[in-house]
Structure formats: structure tokens, C-alpha cells
Design an enzyme around this catalytic site. Structure first.
Site, short mmCIF file in Angstrom:
data_model
loop_
_atom_site.label_atom_id
_atom_site.label_comp_id
_atom_site.label_asym_id
_atom_site.label_seq_id
_atom_site.Cartn_x
_atom_site.Cartn_y
_atom_site.Cartn_z
N GLU A 157 0.18 -5.69 -2.80
CA GLU A 157 -0.74 -6.45 -1.94
C GLU A 157 -1.91 -7.08 -2.69
O GLU A 157 -3.07 -6.91 -2.33
CB GLU A 157 -1.23 -5.56 -0.79
CG GLU A 157 -0.11 -5.02 0.06
CD GLU A 157 -0.54 -4.02 1.11
OE1 GLU A 157 -1.75 -3.78 1.24
OE2 GLU A 157 0.33 -3.45 1.80
N GLU A 262 9.48 -1.99 3.62
CA GLU A 262 8.73 -1.15 4.57
C GLU A 262 9.05 -1.56 6.00
O GLU A 262 8.17 -1.74 6.83
CB GLU A 262 7.22 -1.26 4.30
CG GLU A 262 6.82 -0.92 2.87
CD GLU A 262 5.32 -1.00 2.61
OE1 GLU A 262 4.54 -1.03 3.59
OE2 GLU A 262 4.93 -1.04 1.43
#
Length: 368
Positions: A157, A262
Site C-alpha cells: 500500500e 485479500e
């Protein structure tokens, strides 16, 4: 019709509805990993109760359904590296041993992330100290699990929604090349481990463009990067299939493996998209609309979304190497407590009793 959260439609009834033969259930619930064994790996996120094998039935279920695993938290730096000169490897070691014992490939998650950092980082003001932490952490952690984990999410991220670099402590002190340097250090510490960049919303055009630019920068520096993870935190009825497909194609065109890392599909109201853990919502009566069960219309939409997703993954099985669900069942999902604590969410293929939901059978039926 409302499906109660502690109950499920029987396997036989659902199998007949979907056209599956009763013989398919002779050995119990079908196995995701076996169903897709020739296509891509099937992973899950694990918490300590699961990899410490506190419940034998849960262990049996995990091992039957999945062949890859990612730790939810125990390899994040706040837990693994709590003080400047102290590492606590006990729980991460147990995870790795669980994978070895049960033949699950472990994806390390994550070496560098701006969130869930150890508390002492907040007191650091010098670039030299941040660089020391950054370098020692990667070398120590990746080195310890060299040959023991299949892959690492090296950086997690690092991008804003518009594709620019997120203003993290690493960007502030180390500059934009910190991502490339992280991959360089990980490669040196664990040369035979696959190395990935992982993010959410990097299937969206603007963020995808930033992700592609970041990957090209790493490659142009002659540093190895093996794949990119699209987290896959999507919302029921709004799964961006066209953007996902275009992203798979563009990332693969750079010679990268593509993972869905995810995966979950949110069914509750949310006033923003993505998976920025710093964001929160107000708790009110409208925020938890299904405490006693999921309405059938939502259940069927969830099933249709998962079916469409797996059709897409199968279409590109030469590029997609892994699909990891962020949780074993609905009760384990982080979405029960984020962005509001205490909600009852239903984002996965299995209910709170590890019983398959209609979405599970829609996915399995694609291979019948």
C-alpha cells in the site's frame, strides 16, 4: 427468505439446485484447493487460534480447503519488531511451522507497510535512523524465513488513490526509491523467494497507472519483482470486473504474476471504497442491517458476484497464480470490526460454522 448466520442450506439441496451430482459430496464438502488445483492456488488469511491448532476441526477444515496461507497480523512489524533491538518471532515461527506441517505455502505479509508500525518509530526524527530500521528489518525478517516462506509482500500500500506515492514515514525520510530499495534488500536476504507488491484499488485506472509506473521503476533499476497483488476488497453488486480484467492484462504484460491477495466482498453499507485501515464510520442503526441473517436477495447477489469473479480468474488462469480469501469464514473477517466495530458481516464463501454458502457452490460449479 433470510438465511440465519448460524445455519446454511444443506449441501444436497444446493447441489441439486446448481446441477451438481450428489456423488460430488460423498466425501463431504467439496475442496476449493482440489477443485482449482490445475488453475491457481487457493489461500486464506490465518490468525493465531487457527495456526496454533486450538480446534482440531478447524485445522482439518483449513487443510482441506486451502493450500496457501497469509498471516493476518503476526508478520507485521508492530508485532514482529516491537522495540528497536528486539524481535518476537514466536508466533510467526508457529505460522511457518503450521504451513510446513500441513503443506500450505506461506506468503509473508508484509515487510514494509506504513501502518501497524512499532511505536518507537513515532519518536524517530532522523533519516539515518529510519534507514537503519528499514534495512535491518528487511534483512532480519526476510533472512530468518529464507527458504521457509514461498513469497513476500515486500511493500504494501505505497500508493494514493490517484496513483501518486503515499506520504509515509519511508517516503518522507528515504525518498521515492524506498520501494525499489526494499525489493533489492529482500532479494539479497531471500534470493529464492517470490517478491510481490501488494495494494488495494490498484485495479482502478488511476491507481493502476501509478502501480504500473512503480513496477517499471523497479524493473528499470534491474531489481527483481515477481508479481503484483490486487487485494480484492470489493462491494456486493459493485465488483469492477472490467477494471479487474484490464489490470490482470496490464500487469501480466510486464512479465508479472498476478495474485488476488485479500479477497472479500462487503455486504454492509459503507460510505467509501478501499481498505485504508485508518478510516472509520459512525456506528448507528443503519450501519448493521443484518445482525440475524442475510436477506436472500443479498445472498444471491453475493453468489453471482463470486461466480463472475471466478469466471474471470479462470479465463486468465495463465496469469492469475493465487486467489487468497481474507479470512477462513464470515466470523473471522476483519470486516466485522472495520470500519465499525461489532458489525455482523458476510463477505466470504463460508458461514460462521464453516458451512458453505450459495456463493461457494456457484464457484465450485464452474469446474463441474
Amino acid at each position: 427468505m433470510v438465511l440465519k448466520k448460524d445455519k446454511t442450506v444443506s449441501s444436497i439441496v444446493v447441489s441439486l439446485v446448481l446441477g451438481l451430482t450428489p456423488g460430488a459430496f460423498a466425501q463431504g464438502i467439496p475442496s476449493l484447493k482440489d477443485t482449482f488445483q490445475k488453475d491457481f492456488g487457493i489461500g486464506t488469511a490465518l490468525n493465531p487460534a487457527q495456526f496454533e491448532e486450538r480446534d482440531p476441526k478447524t485445522t482439518e477444515f483449513i487443510v482441506r480447503q486451502f493450500n496457501m496461507a497469509t498471516p493476518e497480523n503476526v508478520m507485521k512489524s508492530a508485532l514482529l519488531h516491537p522495540t528497536w533491538d528486539t524481535y518476537t518471532f514466536e508466533m510467526a515461527d508457529k505460522l511457518v511451522e503450521f504451513g510446513r506441517k500441513h503443506n500450505l505455502k506461506i506468503n509473508g505479509h508484509t515487510l514494509i507497510w506504513h501502518s501497524q508500525l512499532p511505536g518507537f518509530i513515532r519518536g524517530i526524527r532522523s533519516a539515518d535512523s529510519i534507514r537503519t530500521f528499514f534495512t535491518d528489518h528487511i534483512k532480519t525478517v526476510a533472512g530468518r524465513y529464507r527458504g521457509k516462506v514461498f513469497s513476500w509482500d515486500v511493500v504494501n500500500e505505497a500508493l494514493n488513490e490517484d496513483g501518486t506515492m503515499r506520504k509515509t514515514v519511508f517516503l518522507q525520510h528515504l525518498g521515492e526509491d524506498y520501494v525499489t530499495e526494499a525489493f533489492r534488500l529482500a532479494q539479497e536476504a531471500s534470493p529464492n523467494t517470490e517478491l510481490y507488491y501488494n495494494d488495494y484499488n490498484n485495479e482502478k485506472p488511476a491507481k493502476r497507472a501509478g502501480c504500473l509506473a512503480l513496477i517499471k521503476k523497479i524493473q528499470e533499476a534491474k531489481v527483481r519483482i515477481d508479481g503484483v497483488g490486487i487485494q480484492g476488497h470489493w462491494h456486493v453488486g459493485k465488483v469492477p470486473l472490467k477494471d479487474i480484467e484490464e489490470s490482470i492484462l496490464q500487469y501480466a504484460a510486464l512479465g508479472l504474476k498476478v495474485m488476488i491477495t485479500e479477497l472479500d466482498i462487503e455486504v454492509l453499507p459503507r460510505n467509501f471504497q478501499g481498505a485504508d485501515v485508518s478510516q472509520r464510520m459512525a456506528n448507528n442503526a443503519e450501519s448493521n442491517p443484518y445482525p440475524d441473517g442475510l436477506p436472500d436477495a443479498v445472498q444471491q447477489q453475493l453468489a453471482a458476484d463470486y461466480e463472475a469473479l471466478f469466471k474471470l480468474f479462470l479465463k486468465h488462469k495463465d496469469k492469475v497464480t493465487r486467489v487468497t480469501f481474507w479470512g477462513v469464514n464470515d466470523g473471522n473477517s476483519w470486516l466485522n470490526n472495520w470500519p465499525i466495530r461489532g458489525r455482523t458481516n458476510y463477505p466470504l464463501l463460508f458461514d460462521r460454522n464453516n458451512q458453505p454458502k450459495p456463493a461457494f457452490y456457484k464457484v465450485i460449479a464452474l469446474k463441474q
